[in-house]
Design a protein around this motif. Structure first.
Motif, PDB file in Angstrom:
ATOM      1  N   ASP A   8       0.960  19.228  -4.381  1.00 16.83           N
ATOM      2  CA  ASP A   8       2.349  19.249  -4.888  1.00 16.83           C
ATOM      3  C   ASP A   8       2.488  17.614  -6.583  1.00 16.83           C
ATOM      4  O   ASP A   8       3.022  18.124  -7.241  1.00 16.83           O
ATOM      5  N   GLY A   9       1.575  16.746  -5.348  1.00 15.31           N
ATOM      6  CA  GLY A   9       2.004  15.280  -6.417  1.00 15.31           C
ATOM      7  C   GLY A   9       2.723  14.284  -5.879  1.00 15.31           C
ATOM      8  O   GLY A   9       3.695  14.041  -5.477  1.00 15.31           O
ATOM      9  N   ALA A  10       1.754  13.387  -5.861  1.00 15.96           N
ATOM     10  CA  ALA A  10       2.451  12.175  -4.837  1.00 15.96           C
ATOM     11  C   ALA A  10       3.441  11.690  -6.514  1.00 15.96           C
ATOM     12  O   ALA A  10       2.544  11.313  -7.922  1.00 15.96           O
ATOM     13  N   THR A  11       4.047  10.452  -5.087  1.00 13.00           N
ATOM     14  CA  THR A  11       4.806   9.701  -6.646  1.00 13.00           C
ATOM     15  C   THR A  11       4.551   8.403  -6.837  1.00 13.00           C
ATOM     16  O   THR A  11       4.310   7.416  -5.395  1.00 13.00           O
ATOM     17  N   ASP A  12       3.888   7.894  -7.233  1.00 12.79           N
ATOM     18  CA  ASP A  12       3.273   6.303  -7.462  1.00 12.79           C
ATOM     19  C   ASP A  12       4.422   5.657  -8.299  1.00 12.79           C
ATOM     20  O   ASP A  12       4.764   5.973  -9.702  1.00 12.79           O
TER      21      ASP A  12
ATOM     22  N   ALA B 164       0.686  -1.292   0.076  1.00 11.63           N
ATOM     23  CA  ALA B 164      -0.028   0.279  -0.133  1.00 11.63           C
ATOM     24  C   ALA B 164       0.952   1.471   0.080  1.00 11.63           C
ATOM     25  O   ALA B 164       0.238   2.227  -0.511  1.00 11.63           O
ATOM     26  N   ASN B 165       2.363   1.198   0.722  1.00 14.11           N
ATOM     27  CA  ASN B 165       3.117   2.451   0.501  1.00 14.11           C
ATOM     28  C   ASN B 165       3.992   2.975  -0.256  1.00 14.11           C
ATOM     29  O   ASN B 165       4.762   3.136  -0.270  1.00 14.11           O
ATOM     30  N   THR B 166       3.353   2.080  -1.754  1.00 21.39           N
ATOM     31  CA  THR B 166       4.303   1.911  -2.798  1.00 21.39           C
ATOM     32  C   THR B 166       4.586   3.355  -3.236  1.00 21.39           C
ATOM     33  O   THR B 166       4.773   3.863  -4.683  1.00 21.39           O
ATOM     34  N   VAL B 167       3.018   4.305  -3.048  1.00 19.13           N
ATOM     35  CA  VAL B 167       2.796   5.968  -3.750  1.00 19.13           C
ATOM     36  C   VAL B 167       3.299   6.883  -1.997  1.00 19.13           C
ATOM     37  O   VAL B 167       3.786   6.686  -1.492  1.00 19.13           O
ATOM     38  N   ASN B 168       4.070   7.045  -2.663  1.00 18.46           N
ATOM     39  CA  ASN B 168       4.986   8.160  -1.482  1.00 18.46           C
ATOM     40  C   ASN B 168       4.040   9.466  -1.703  1.00 18.46           C
ATOM     41  O   ASN B 168       3.317  10.346  -2.656  1.00 18.46           O
ATOM     42  N   ARG B 169       4.433   9.919  -0.722  1.00 22.93           N
ATOM     43  CA  ARG B 169       3.116  11.149  -0.790  1.00 22.93           C
ATOM     44  C   ARG B 169       1.567  11.450  -1.251  1.00 22.93           C
ATOM     45  O   ARG B 169       1.835  12.915  -1.594  1.00 22.93           O
ATOM     46  N   ARG B 170       0.777  10.836  -0.384  1.00 19.69           N
ATOM     47  CA  ARG B 170      -0.716  10.395  -1.289  1.00 19.69           C
ATOM     48  C   ARG B 170      -0.984  11.760  -1.139  1.00 19.69           C
ATOM     49  O   ARG B 170      -1.959  11.811  -2.693  1.00 19.69           O
TER      50      ARG B 170
END
Ligand SMILES: [Zn+2]
Length: 211
Positions: free
Chosen positions: A34-38, A24-30
């Motif tokens: 300014d934008g999450a990183t998948d 579930a944590n493979t997205v950073n800063r969900r």
């Protein structure tokens, strides 16, 4: 369209304390405006994640990559399926961390994935040592899904473990990572003190100063 090979150099953070939470944590800063990183952008990323979690060996990973290059549509289907499961896992364990019940669609999706995983388990061993293994032949129709089986199983096991009061969500404003708080006095508040903990302290300090 995302490439099929993935970005093997990316190192996934595996500090969630449980496989399904790490996934579930493979997205950073969900929750970052300014934008999450998948970090799962193709089937190859899924293979890298599985290798780093030691769900599969590097040889099995290379096999899967080679097959995925030949069967792109099947690999892409498994990739899309993995994101749907991941988002259900995220919503389910976020709800639990907030003291709420898991929504029925998410619970049913996790159940479905766990049942599918069960069908791929096989008992093997001999004499006084037997273990569950995953039944997957290289080249089999469902080979690209195999990474999802242990993830789904870990989610079903966590849900039924009686340890759900240890599921937490990072308190940093934009992070939203999930983890198992196994600290003795249940005081862990951030996914990683050196990242979110410090960032959050700096943010609060700044807010106090500029209020
Ligand atoms: Zn965090």
């Amino acid at each position: 369209m995302a490439d099929i090979v993935g970005h093997a150099e990316y190192e996934f953070d595996l500090s969630g304390g449980n496989l399904c939470l790490d996934f579930a944590n493979t997205v950073n800063r969900r929750q970052d405006p300014d934008g999450a990183t998948d970090h799962i952008n193709c089937h190859g990323d899924l293979v890298s994640f599985a290798e780093q979690c030691e769900l599969i060996s590097p040889e099995q990973g290379n096999d899967l990559r080679a097959h995925a290059a030949r069967e792109r549509s099947r690999a892409n289907r498994a990739f899309r399926k993995s994101l749907i499961l991941r988002e259900s896992l995220f919503r389910a364990f976020s709800a639990i961390a907030a003291g709420n019940s898991v929504e029925q669609p998410d619970l049913r999706r996790i159940e479905g994935a766990a049942l599918e995983a069960l069908r791929h388990r096989t008992l093997s061993g001999h004499r006084d040592n037997y273990q569950w293994e995953w039944k997957s032949e290289p080249g089999a129709k469902d080979q690209f899904d195999r990474i999802l089986w242990p993830i789904a199983q870990s989610a079903a096991e966590l849900l039924t473990s009686g340890k759900l009061d240890a599921v937490r969500q990072c308190e940093a404003a934009t992070c939203a990572w999930l983890f198992l708080d196994e600290s003795r006095n249940h005081s862990r508040r951030w996914c990683d003190m050196s990242i979110c903990g410090n960032r959050e302290k700096a943010r609060r300090h700044y807010q106090r100063k500029h209020r």
